[in-house]
Design a protein around this motif. Sequence first.
Motif, PDB file in Angstrom:
ATOM      1  N   ILE A 120      24.391 -26.715 -28.108  1.00 56.89           N
ATOM      2  CA  ILE A 120      22.944 -26.918 -28.079  1.00 56.89           C
ATOM      3  C   ILE A 120      22.574 -28.112 -27.207  1.00 56.89           C
ATOM      4  O   ILE A 120      21.581 -28.085 -26.478  1.00 56.89           O
ATOM      5  CB  ILE A 120      22.409 -27.075 -29.518  1.00 56.89           C
ATOM      6  CG1 ILE A 120      22.570 -25.735 -30.262  1.00 56.89           C
ATOM      7  CG2 ILE A 120      20.953 -27.527 -29.518  1.00 56.89           C
ATOM      8  CD1 ILE A 120      22.163 -25.775 -31.710  1.00 56.89           C
ATOM      9  N   ALA A 121      23.392 -29.169 -27.254  1.00 63.64           N
ATOM     10  CA  ALA A 121      23.129 -30.327 -26.393  1.00 63.64           C
ATOM     11  C   ALA A 121      23.188 -29.933 -24.923  1.00 63.64           C
ATOM     12  O   ALA A 121      22.363 -30.371 -24.110  1.00 63.64           O
ATOM     13  CB  ALA A 121      24.129 -31.442 -26.685  1.00 63.64           C
ATOM     14  N   GLU A 122      24.135 -29.070 -24.583  1.00 60.82           N
ATOM     15  CA  GLU A 122      24.276 -28.608 -23.202  1.00 60.82           C
ATOM     16  C   GLU A 122      23.045 -27.814 -22.754  1.00 60.82           C
ATOM     17  O   GLU A 122      22.564 -27.980 -21.634  1.00 60.82           O
ATOM     18  CB  GLU A 122      25.524 -27.737 -23.074  1.00 60.82           C
ATOM     19  CG  GLU A 122      25.810 -27.281 -21.656  1.00 60.82           C
ATOM     20  CD  GLU A 122      27.080 -26.444 -21.566  1.00 60.82           C
ATOM     21  OE1 GLU A 122      27.268 -25.786 -20.527  1.00 60.82           O
ATOM     22  OE2 GLU A 122      27.866 -26.444 -22.535  1.00 60.82           O
ATOM     23  N   GLU A 123      22.535 -26.977 -23.654  1.00 63.08           N
ATOM     24  CA  GLU A 123      21.345 -26.196 -23.314  1.00 63.08           C
ATOM     25  C   GLU A 123      20.104 -27.089 -23.175  1.00 63.08           C
ATOM     26  O   GLU A 123      19.311 -26.920 -22.254  1.00 63.08           O
ATOM     27  CB  GLU A 123      21.097 -25.120 -24.378  1.00 63.08           C
ATOM     28  CG  GLU A 123      22.097 -23.984 -24.357  1.00 63.08           C
ATOM     29  CD  GLU A 123      22.065 -23.223 -23.033  1.00 63.08           C
ATOM     30  OE1 GLU A 123      20.956 -22.885 -22.563  1.00 63.08           O
ATOM     31  OE2 GLU A 123      23.146 -22.992 -22.454  1.00 63.08           O
ATOM     32  N   LEU A 124      19.932 -28.031 -24.089  1.00 64.01           N
ATOM     33  CA  LEU A 124      18.759 -28.908 -24.037  1.00 64.01           C
ATOM     34  C   LEU A 124      18.789 -29.797 -22.797  1.00 64.01           C
ATOM     35  O   LEU A 124      17.736 -30.198 -22.281  1.00 64.01           O
ATOM     36  CB  LEU A 124      18.665 -29.763 -25.301  1.00 64.01           C
ATOM     37  CG  LEU A 124      18.374 -29.004 -26.596  1.00 64.01           C
ATOM     38  CD1 LEU A 124      18.287 -29.972 -27.774  1.00 64.01           C
ATOM     39  CD2 LEU A 124      17.084 -28.201 -26.489  1.00 64.01           C
ATOM     40  N   ASN A 125      19.983 -30.118 -22.314  1.00 64.92           N
ATOM     41  CA  ASN A 125      20.098 -30.934 -21.108  1.00 64.92           C
ATOM     42  C   ASN A 125      19.634 -30.193 -19.860  1.00 64.92           C
ATOM     43  O   ASN A 125      19.503 -30.787 -18.790  1.00 64.92           O
ATOM     44  CB  ASN A 125      21.547 -31.403 -20.919  1.00 64.92           C
ATOM     45  CG  ASN A 125      21.880 -32.597 -21.797  1.00 64.92           C
ATOM     46  OD1 ASN A 125      20.995 -33.392 -22.123  1.00 64.92           O
ATOM     47  ND2 ASN A 125      23.137 -32.730 -22.184  1.00 64.92           N
TER      48      ASN A 125
END
Length: 373
Positions: A252-257
Amino acid sequence: MKKLQLLGDITPAQFLRDYWHKKPLLIRQAIPGFKPLLKFDKLAELARQNHVESRLVTLRDGQWDMQHGPLAELPARTEREWTMLVQGANLYDERADELLRQFRFVPDARLDDLMISYASDGGGVGPHFDSYDVFLLQAQGKRRWRISAQQDLTLVDGLPLKILANFEPEQEFVLEPGDMLYLPPHYAHDGVAEGECMTYSIGFRSPSFQELGEAFLQFMADSIDLPGRYADPQLAPAKNPAEIPREMLSTIAEELNKVRWDEEDVTIFLGEYLSEPKHNVFFTGPAKPLTVGRFMETASKKGLKLSSKTLMLYRGKNVFINGESFAVGRADKAVLDVLANARRLEGAMLAGATDDVLEALYTWYQDGWVELG
């Protein structure tokens, strides 16, 4: 750039270089022979309106009190130590709007409003500081100003007003009609009426970065595009069911970035944000609007002008008006830039406008955003 009597016979460039955000400037007879633009009765009438922001500040037996409008009743004018403050007077009186526009050597993106303060003898709002630049123009009677560059901006606890606990004045001036005092942000000051007086305050917008950040994230929420849905086909059995899986957090962190913005996004946000009218501003179109053909014919002869309530800005190809934005071509930009800068448009300029701009102008006329000149 020519010198301005309004600034004490210095140029706007000199004022911005030497005083803006830096130090006070006292200008004797900035506007010679100046008289109040609104009489007391008109000011009191505005303060009674629901849509006008007003306050009543009183000091009785050493106790401060503040009431927010609408102000149905006011103390007798013979009673000492009370002040009525009416915000945004430029929205309701053309002469007040013209006065505010004399300060457009500062960009419209920073210019806020004209506040009128009426005070009975001894009236004031106590020693305080503002978070923005302000010009204090004396309109009627006399007011004694004491000012200080002190760093101690501690406030008295438990009061309805933000009053400095340890005010130590360093300079003192008595202003008479036409005199004006400029103060930079966070400069401590205390103004007390000597007899009945009116003071006009020209204030500037200074939004906090926190406020801007919160508004920008709300703005960006409408343009974020993150396709797909979270899934975990390689999920392993949970050892600790209540613990958030490391793989879930990373994915999820990768997507939000992937959420990004550029200067164009910030430009459109800022233009819409700064041109958005305040919550208490309402537009009224003409009771019997002209037909589109008759409007164009009349506008070509008389020209157009922005309503005093309208906020219009631009940057590059983007034009902003009352919280709305759109991109325009070069020919239309030339027309709309003139309207934004001069706040009026000569009829002859409409000949060079496209049908899209003419249609927009007619809509703005119906909405009360622009008026026939």
